[in-house]
Enzyme design. Sequence first.
Site: not given
Length: 435
Positions: A66, A81, A84, A272, A300, A321, A366, A392
């Site tokens: 990139c 940037c 990433c 996701q 969740f 939820e 989750d 996560c």
Amino acid sequence: MRLTLDILDLAPGGEGAARAGPRPVFVPFTAPGDRVEADVPTGEGAAHAGLLRVLAPGPDRVEAPCAHFGPASPSEPERGCGGCEWLHLRYEAQLRQKERGLAEALRRIGRFDPGALPLGAIVPSPAPLRYRSRAKFHLDRAAGRLVFFRRRSHEAVPVRECHLLEPGLEALRAALGPALGAARLAPREVALEWSAHARRGAALLRVPDAGEGTRRRAEALLAAVPGLAGVLLEAEGSRAPAAVGDPVVLHERVPGSPSEGLARSRPDVFQQANRGANARLVELALELLRPDGQDVLELFCGAGNFTGPLAARSRSTWAVEAQGPALDLARADLGGGQARFFAGDALAMGGAFAREGRRFGAVLLDPPREGLKGLGALLRDLAAPRAVYVSCDPATFARDLRGAAAAGYRVAAVRAVDMFPQTHHVEAVGLLERD
């Protein structure tokens, strides 16, 4: 001051770690084994330095594809940037680092002995590039582009192409920037989602107001961008976004296999971004949970990412939820079948089921990034024989597994899943079994 540094390792946040005498120094865009020249701030204690140049590359360094990756300079203003961190790092090295990072969090925060934990091999992403089906952008009004900011700033990078976006999402990003200017819309943030299955996308625009004039301009935007099927206008202080067109997109639960089912999504709910890796995540979670013939509790549940596959294999699935658009999508997809949905706080609802004497053969959780304090006590009160916990955030994952262990649960398996190649972020899945 300019210093020559040897990069020894990668820090948890993704930067290269070096030492300048006794001082820890962290340098972005570097890899272990690199020898670099860096601009190190004067002072004492840990320092965040700027990379000036690579004097000798380490064994895992590769050429980043990139033009926007790497440190910005007056001669290369298009770089810098913040999207990433590891485009310069071989993918195999990225996977090793993520495994190590998860193991270290379990050791340091969870106080587990890494040698005693059943830590399996990381699950790689099917594609290390061009994997994102959704992303957030900022409008560079002067350039008429949707862009990312530079690292640790609110300065726009003039992004011409992003190597993380699926081709359809990249094309939508490129078309939408100038179209927003032509429609006289100036959102402070834009979230885009693309369905490769339907070959259409949707946008969430965060705008000052969502009045009639703004809605008319959004209708003009839809007419000008054929790949955009719907827009959600989220005004400051509003309770719910206003829909223009149809902002609901359909994803294949397993990319390339529509017979495995479709899932509704909108750009204002959690989903996701890596659809291919998500299919592997769901497969792994169900492999560990073994829901076949069981009454399953899912906490969740979001928009039903795990609920559909759970309902197809379990005797019954109770899914919890908070009330909102994610739960509405899950009900639209799966209501009336084996899944029964409950609106409310996951911990409170789980506790209520336990007090009522409800029993489940398996539990799947989750939670969002902050995790679930009280996990161990909840599983104990439910008398759940096993649970799969998806996270996560390695730090809250380790904390909550420690709590489950204190409540009498054994960590029977741990796996990392790479949902975000080219970054330090990693998903974790743990199997808990009652001793």
